[in-house]
Write a protein that holds these residues in place. Structure first.
Motif, PDB file in Angstrom:
ATOM      1  N   TRP A 190      11.657  19.769   3.028  1.00  0.00           N
ATOM      2  CA  TRP A 190      11.724  19.257   3.757  1.00  0.00           C
ATOM      3  C   TRP A 190      13.668  19.177   3.415  1.00  0.00           C
ATOM      4  CZ3 TRP A 190      10.926  15.138   6.493  1.00  0.00           C
ATOM      5  CH2 TRP A 190       9.012  14.741   6.750  1.00  0.00           C
ATOM      6  N   PHE A 191      13.434  20.513   2.928  1.00  0.00           N
ATOM      7  CA  PHE A 191      14.549  21.600   2.377  1.00  0.00           C
ATOM      8  C   PHE A 191      15.285  23.154   3.497  1.00  0.00           C
ATOM      9  CE2 PHE A 191      14.806  18.356  -0.649  1.00  0.00           C
ATOM     10  CZ  PHE A 191      15.224  17.786  -0.916  1.00  0.00           C
ATOM     11  N   GLY A 192      14.756  23.009   4.897  1.00  0.00           N
ATOM     12  CA  GLY A 192      14.652  23.527   5.199  1.00  0.00           C
ATOM     13  C   GLY A 192      13.900  24.768   5.971  1.00  0.00           C
ATOM     14  N   GLY A 193      12.793  23.894   5.058  1.00  0.00           N
ATOM     15  CA  GLY A 193      11.410  24.685   4.811  1.00  0.00           C
ATOM     16  C   GLY A 193      11.164  26.757   4.533  1.00  0.00           C
ATOM     17  N   SER A 194      11.547  27.200   4.621  1.00  0.00           N
ATOM     18  CA  SER A 194      12.006  28.929   3.757  1.00  0.00           C
ATOM     19  C   SER A 194      13.604  29.456   4.807  1.00  0.00           C
ATOM     20  CB  SER A 194      10.982  29.791   3.461  1.00  0.00           C
ATOM     21  OG  SER A 194      11.001  30.336   4.031  1.00  0.00           O
ATOM     22  N   ALA A 195      14.064  30.422   4.109  1.00  0.00           N
ATOM     23  CA  ALA A 195      14.692  30.962   5.271  1.00  0.00           C
ATOM     24  C   ALA A 195      14.323  32.093   5.917  1.00  0.00           C
ATOM     25  CB  ALA A 195      15.562  31.720   3.379  1.00  0.00           C
ATOM     26  N   TYR A 196      12.807  32.241   5.476  1.00  0.00           N
ATOM     27  CA  TYR A 196      12.609  33.473   6.403  1.00  0.00           C
ATOM     28  C   TYR A 196      12.215  32.456   7.993  1.00  0.00           C
ATOM     29  CZ  TYR A 196       8.447  36.557   6.925  1.00  0.00           C
ATOM     30  OH  TYR A 196       7.962  37.252   7.815  1.00  0.00           O
ATOM     31  N   GLU A 237       4.523  20.726   6.578  1.00  0.00           N
ATOM     32  CA  GLU A 237       4.752  20.792   8.143  1.00  0.00           C
ATOM     33  C   GLU A 237       5.982  20.156   8.645  1.00  0.00           C
ATOM     34  OE1 GLU A 237       3.406  22.758  10.034  1.00  0.00           O
ATOM     35  OE2 GLU A 237       1.594  23.202   9.304  1.00  0.00           O
ATOM     36  N   ALA A 238       5.622  18.324   8.269  1.00  0.00           N
ATOM     37  CA  ALA A 238       6.390  17.793   9.229  1.00  0.00           C
ATOM     38  C   ALA A 238       8.131  18.070   7.920  1.00  0.00           C
ATOM     39  CB  ALA A 238       6.000  15.988   8.433  1.00  0.00           C
ATOM     40  N   GLY A 239       7.903  17.955   6.928  1.00  0.00           N
ATOM     41  CA  GLY A 239       9.532  18.658   6.867  1.00  0.00           C
ATOM     42  C   GLY A 239       9.782  20.475   7.767  1.00  0.00           C
ATOM     43  N   THR A 240       9.102  20.714   6.871  1.00  0.00           N
ATOM     44  CA  THR A 240       9.270  22.356   7.606  1.00  0.00           C
ATOM     45  C   THR A 240       9.693  22.646   9.360  1.00  0.00           C
ATOM     46  OG1 THR A 240       7.400  23.776   6.036  1.00  0.00           O
ATOM     47  CG2 THR A 240       9.081  24.663   8.467  1.00  0.00           C
TER      48      THR A 240
END
Lengths: 282, 293
Positions: free
Chosen positions: A153-159, A88-91
């Motif tokens: 921590w790298f953008g979560g997901s493109a979605y 959650e924190a990373g996203t």
């Protein structure tokens, strides 16, 4: 708002029929839950009894503590929460950053890069699964939580980047411009102006992220091989293997794992429904 | 375009961009590369050219899993679209308790897939399962459901229509976007509800149907892992050997990483082809006027 029959020709009978069908449909859709709870409170003997019985006799509330102590429930819960907090924190840190860069700043290559990132929605996870595993293995991080948490921590997901970008793009740009005139940096504009105005979108991302982590089975199966590190979803499958005849305990454990998503859903319901629509619309 | 915008734009987007190369593009290229090797968990990988792909032609389980996955995908997408469209139409009517009904239809979709599998395991239980109880009580023969080669995929298709909350929600949003004046115009022409459905609602909903169809196909072709892992282990007799489950078994149980990559490249190619086909054919049935604002 368009109704099935149009407003004026919708006779009372049409609405009544709709209502009755919806009641029947709800019963069907809720039936598996009722069945689950009913079975979770019975003895295994009563579960198998013919003809079918719906009311547990007696109510075996002790199934719940029994199920939760038969597996290291709190250990699994703790592990799941660790993964959850980091994901959650990373996203919620990096997805808004990317969404902000792709919607509220103008720079060369922005739209091309955004389009490229969107193509990842088309790539099946099955394709990236094995090379990603090899990467983590060669780094020596298999059987740690890093493979499950670091990607967030790298953008979560493109979605999520896409969803937030759509939302951010809808806020008036004058807000940012006024802040820049006052000497604010984009970082400050993002966290002090844009993010506080985007609660519905962020809550949606947070809920989706929660559901993803809570229900993830493939990730923990592949990356964790120490039983002490298992998450709840894996724990439940292990439990099933070990207590395959204790259907009542299995049902009790299954009900417990369902409760947090349902609670979260009710809390975030209004935002969440809008969030799903955001992903489906232009 | 101001100077600080470029600097900040790249800086803020950097994690997402790096992530794309690390977790999406890199692994995808690596998978294609690895599919030409005999990569395994032990031993040095060697370049073996098209050997993995050649092996596919004689791999009975590969063919079976492709068939099973397509069978499931077609069944669950068609059933899912029909069932969720039906419920969306009803849930769009202003009846008392409408938001409560919407919640009831949505809740199964937020239930963790592991728990869904556990519940349906007992619903489908041949001896004490609810479904056989109901079948017997109305005089139908008891079925073997997921324990029968012929019934297992239909059983999974039925199960998939329980978790269609997202599709219903998107259909509902689409329905609410249909302008009321179209219905009023139809009414002036004396249209019945059936005419309105066929000549207003469905044509106006084609962009939404298109979206749900595309997402459904992409999702279903990768689906079935949890069901196979928890409920059937791909059986009986490989009749529920979903494609992703087969990739998982090949890579992580048998350690044949190279071969598993070849399998994954095939499904990737299939998904791309189907996406292109769905997009290409959409011009014949999707009412694009509705997309213009």
């Amino acid at each position: 708002m368009a109704s099935l029959g149009g407003r004026r020709t919708t006779f009372l009978t049409g609405k009544t029929v709709t209502f009755i069908v919806l009641v029947l449909g709800s019963v069907i859709y809720l039936m598996p839950f009722l069945w689950l709870v009913r079975s979770s409170l019975m003895s295994t003997g009563q579960i198998f009894r013919m003809p079918l019985e719906w009311i547990p006799k007696p109510f075996r509330w002790q199934n719940y503590p029994q199920a939760l102590t038969a597996m290291p429930f709190f250990r699994y819960l703790f592990n799941t929460l660790i993964v959850l907090v980091f994901v959650e924190a990373g996203t919620l840190l990096t997805a808004p950053m990317a969404a902000f860069a792709f919607s509220r700043l103008r720079w060369r290559g922005r739209d091309l890069l955004f389009f490229i990132i969107l193509t990842s929605l088309m790539i099946p996870y099955a394709v990236t699964l094995i090379p990603t595993f090899i990467l983590w293995k060669s780094l020596g991080f298999v059987n740690t939580y890093l493979p499950l948490t670091v990607p967030a921590w790298f953008g979560g997901s493109a979605y999520y980047i896409f969803m937030l970008r759509q939302f951010f793009a809808g806020l008036p740009i004058e807000l940012d411009e006024a802040a820049y005139l006052d000497g604010a940096t984009p970082w400050q504009v993002l966290w002090k102006i844009v993010v506080p105005l985007s609660k519905p979108a962020l809550i949606t991302v947070a809920v989706f992220t929660f559901l993803g982590v809570w229900g993830d089975l493939m990730g923990p199966i592949i990356y964790l091989n120490d039983a002490k590190k298992y998450t709840l979803a894996v724990g439940l499958t292990i439990f099933r293997g070990a207590y395959s005849t204790k259907w009542n305990l299995l049902m009790a454990a299954s009900s417990v794992i369902m409760i947090p998503p349902i609670v979260i859903y009710f809390i975030g319901q209004n935002y969440f429904q809008r969030g799903i629509v955001m992903t489906g619309m232009k | 375009m101001k100077k600080f915008e470029t600097k900040w734009g790249i800086m803020l987007a950097l994690p997402g961009i790096v992530g794309y190369f690390l977790w999406v593009l890199g692994p995808t290229i690596a998978a294609i590369f690895m599919s030409f090797t005999n990569w395994s968990l032990a031993g040095k990988p060697q370049w073996i050219g098209w050997e993995n792909y050649a092996k596919l032609f004689n791999d009975f389980i590969f063919k079976k899993s492709l068939f099973v996955t397509f069978y499931y995908a077609i069944g669950s997408v068609v059933a899912g679209l029909l069932v969720s469209f039906f419920w969306a139409l009803l849930l769009n009517v202003k009846v008392p308790g409408r938001s409560l009904f919407r919640t009831f239809f949505f809740i199964p979709s937020i239930t963790p897939s592991v728990a869904v599998a556990m519940v349906w395991l007992t619903l489908y239980h041949p001896q004490f399962g609810l479904l056989n109880h109901i079948f017997k009580s109305i005089g139908l023969p008891a079925l073997r459901w997921i324990y029968d080669e012929k019934q297992v995929i239909p059983a999974f298709i039925v199960m998939s229509t329980w978790t269609i909350g997202y599709t219903i929600t998107i259909f509902l949003a689409g329905l609410q976007g249909i302008p009321e004046y179209l219905y009023e115009a139809a009414m002036l022409d004396g249209a019945t509800w059936w005419h309105k459905l066929c000549h207003v609602t469905i044509p106006m909903m084609t962009p939404t149907i298109f979206f749900n169809l595309l997402m459904g196909v992409i999702g279903a072709l990768q689906g079935g892992f949890t069901q196979a892992y928890i409920m059937t282990s791909g059986g009986p007799n490989y009749s529920s050997m979903f494609y992703t489950y087969y990739i998982f078994l090949t890579g992580f149980q048998y350690g044949k990483m190279g071969y598993a990559c070849a399998l994954s490249v095939i499904i990737f190619a299939i998904i791309i082809c189907l996406t292109v086909i769905i997009f290409r054919t959409s011009r014949y049935w999707v009412y694009y006027e509705a997309l213009r604002k």
